[in-house]
Design an enzyme around this catalytic site. Structure first.
Site, short mmCIF file in Angstrom:
data_model
loop_
_atom_site.label_atom_id
_atom_site.label_comp_id
_atom_site.label_asym_id
_atom_site.label_seq_id
_atom_site.Cartn_x
_atom_site.Cartn_y
_atom_site.Cartn_z
N ASP A 203 -8.85 -17.25 -23.62
CA ASP A 203 -7.83 -17.76 -22.68
C ASP A 203 -7.98 -19.27 -22.45
O ASP A 203 -7.01 -20.01 -22.55
CB ASP A 203 -7.96 -17.09 -21.30
CG ASP A 203 -7.45 -15.67 -21.31
OD1 ASP A 203 -6.65 -15.33 -22.20
OD2 ASP A 203 -7.85 -14.90 -20.43
N ARG B 151 -16.74 -18.47 -6.68
CA ARG B 151 -15.50 -19.25 -6.75
C ARG B 151 -15.48 -20.52 -5.90
O ARG B 151 -15.04 -21.56 -6.38
CB ARG B 151 -14.28 -18.37 -6.43
CG ARG B 151 -13.99 -17.26 -7.46
CD ARG B 151 -14.05 -17.76 -8.86
NE ARG B 151 -13.62 -16.78 -9.86
CZ ARG B 151 -14.33 -16.44 -10.94
NH1 ARG B 151 -15.52 -16.97 -11.14
NH2 ARG B 151 -13.86 -15.58 -11.82
N ASP C 93 -8.98 -14.17 -7.77
CA ASP C 93 -9.63 -15.44 -8.13
C ASP C 93 -8.69 -16.63 -8.00
O ASP C 93 -9.11 -17.72 -7.63
CB ASP C 93 -10.21 -15.33 -9.55
CG ASP C 93 -11.43 -14.43 -9.58
OD1 ASP C 93 -12.17 -14.42 -8.57
OD2 ASP C 93 -11.64 -13.74 -10.58
N SER D 74 -11.81 -7.18 -18.84
CA SER D 74 -11.93 -8.49 -18.20
C SER D 74 -13.30 -8.52 -17.53
O SER D 74 -13.58 -7.75 -16.61
CB SER D 74 -10.81 -8.65 -17.18
OG SER D 74 -11.08 -9.78 -16.38
N1 ARG Z 1 -12.70 -7.53 -8.05
C1 ARG Z 1 -13.68 -8.55 -7.99
C2 ARG Z 1 -13.26 -9.67 -7.09
O1 ARG Z 1 -12.11 -9.78 -6.77
C3 ARG Z 1 -14.07 -9.03 -9.37
C4 ARG Z 1 -13.13 -9.96 -10.02
C5 ARG Z 1 -13.54 -10.31 -11.39
N2 ARG Z 1 -12.82 -11.42 -11.90
C6 ARG Z 1 -12.40 -11.54 -13.14
N3 ARG Z 1 -11.77 -12.63 -13.44
N4 ARG Z 1 -12.60 -10.61 -14.04
O2 ARG Z 1 -14.06 -10.47 -6.67
#
Ligand code: ARG
Length: 428
Positions: free
Chosen positions: A38, A119, A148, A200
């Site tokens: 990506d 993050r 995210d 992912s």
């Molecule tokens: N569900 C989790 C969260 O919102 C994990 C997210 C994982 N992120 C990703 N880009 N795969 O914090």
């Protein structure tokens, strides 16, 4: 471009939010770059689409098994004017994971928040690097469906309202097949075949998450292939292992008597716990953006360290502190999950967590066995516990069994009165 053309182009572009990058003024972009498909496609696409220069930023947050040199080289091969790597592990552990430990932070009762904790640090380092390199825009690879994007966009906009944000995946309307085609066309190396999207994955020092594909089928048990950090409990060693974790002011400082820095301690605990099948969570989660999602988490270090911390904290705090703190902990976890790291309430809550944690000192021994974490020994100079005073059948120390009936009489007074005057009505 003539004035007329420029006006017609900018009148087509309608920002939804104040922080979104205006295509007409994107000229130097800081791209958060992992080296995956990506963000590699993005690196080319931004240069093509905006005739912009791109500086890439790659962050070591303790993701295991990454080849950082290869990521930097790939960025330069794909035209980045500069590629920056920052080892953010110490800062991540000290300023993000440690407050989470003090807050016993689990969102939805199970998710130790590793992605969410990472993050705000990613956003902060992106803002700093963008400023240092004279970038006007920050680009990232988040989709328009996840948490995210909320965490990154929101934190960047909080820290620097002059920077624009670009999230190409939200706008480019390429599916995975198109992305692969774009990559092939632009000489971007594509690993593996084109069959279906991979899970992912997001990981750092504190844990690893897998989402997507058949994980979304709630009616299916997880495919064992998903798990890369944690051994399946049934295949874990038949002999349990015991780990003693020492704490000072709520911070884990030693493992089996050996003093360790936080990063190394987390890594070592994670390895041993993973081997023993500890730390798998199959989690249904309420996303900030309204969706429910199923995530498969592997957080072996968090499973052990949070359990040990909670255990010691319980021992040194009063009944009132223990009852009060759990409500604050879920508030803390929610703010972190929602990406509101800079919300003043989090600072207020941290002040309370720190205050309680001044006394969280001592050692806890945990037994790890085929996926289970069982605290078996505790020791603290501040334990509100006196073996003599708690002994059965004995009076001693400051506890008096003779005082108990008087206590019970007064303690139950209102309940007994209410029961009497209401004659049991409505209180089944
Ligand atoms: N569900 C989790 C969260 O919102 C994990 C997210 C994982 N992120 C990703 N880009 N795969 O914090």
């Amino acid at each position: 471009m003539s004035d007329a053309e420029q006006t017609s182009e900018s009148s087509e572009w309608q920002p939804t939010a104040s922080y979104e990058a205006d295509p007409a003024s994107v000229s130097k972009v800081l791209l958060l770059y992992s080296g995956g498909l990506d963000t590699s496609v993005m690196l080319k696409w931004i240069q093509d689409q905006y005739q912009a220069e791109v500086v890439t930023l790659t962050l070591d947050m303790g993701q295991p098994g990454e080849d950082w040199d290869a990521a930097l080289e790939k960025a330069r091969d794909l035209g980045a004017v500069e590629s920056v790597l920052i080892d953010a592990r110490e800062e991540f552990a000290r300023d993000y994971v440690l407050p989470a430990i003090k807050a016993n932070a689990l969102y939805g009762g199970g998710y130790p928040l590793f992605t969410a904790l990472g993050r705000p640090l990613i956003a902060k380092l992106a803002v700093e690097t963008a400023r240092a390199h004279g970038c006007d825009t920050i680009a990232h690879g988040c989709t328009g469906k996840g948490n995210d994007q909320v965490r990154l966009d929101g934190t960047i906009a909080t820290l620097d309202s002059d920077l624009g944000v670009l999230a190409p995946v939200r706008q480019w309307k390429m599916g995975r097949e198109e992305e692969i085609a774009y990559a092939r066309e632009h000489g971007i190396p594509v690993k593996g075949g084109t069959e279906g999207a991979p899970y992912s994955i997001d990981d750092n020092l504190w844990g690893r998450s897998s989402e997507g594909r058949e994980i979304e089928d709630l009616d299916s048990a997880p495919d064992p292939e998903v798990f890369q950090l944690v051994t399946r409990p049934e295949l874990a060693p038949d002999e349990p292992v015991e780990l003693e974790i020492g704490f000072e002011a709520g911070c884990p400082v030693s493992l089996n008597g050996e003093a360790l820095g936080l990063v190394e301690l987390i890594e070592r605990v994670g390895e041993i716990a993973g081997e023993h099948g500890v730390g798998i969570v199959d989690h249904i989660e309420d996303r900030i953006v309204g969706l429910k999602v199923r995530d498969l988490y592997e957080a072996p270090a968090a499973a052990v360290i949070l359990t040990a911390h909670r255990e010691l904290e319980k021992l040194v705090c009063t009944i009132h502190q223990n009852n009060f703190k759990s409500g604050l902990e879920s508030q803390w976890a929610y703010l972190c999950y929602a990406g509101l790291w800079y919300e003043p309430l989090r600072g207020d809550l941290d002040a309370y967590m720190d205050s309680v944690n001044r006394w969280v000192e001592g050692r806890v021994t945990m037994r790890l066995y085929k996926g289970q974490v069982i605290p078996i020994k505790r020791n603290s100079p501040y334990a509100l516990y006196d073996a003599g005073m708690a002994g059965f059948g004995e009076s001693g120390g400051s506890f008096s069994q003779q005082a108990s009936p008087g206590f019970i009489e007064l303690f139950t007074l209102q309940t007994r009165l209410a029961h009497r005057v209401r004659d049991g009505k409505g209180e089944e």
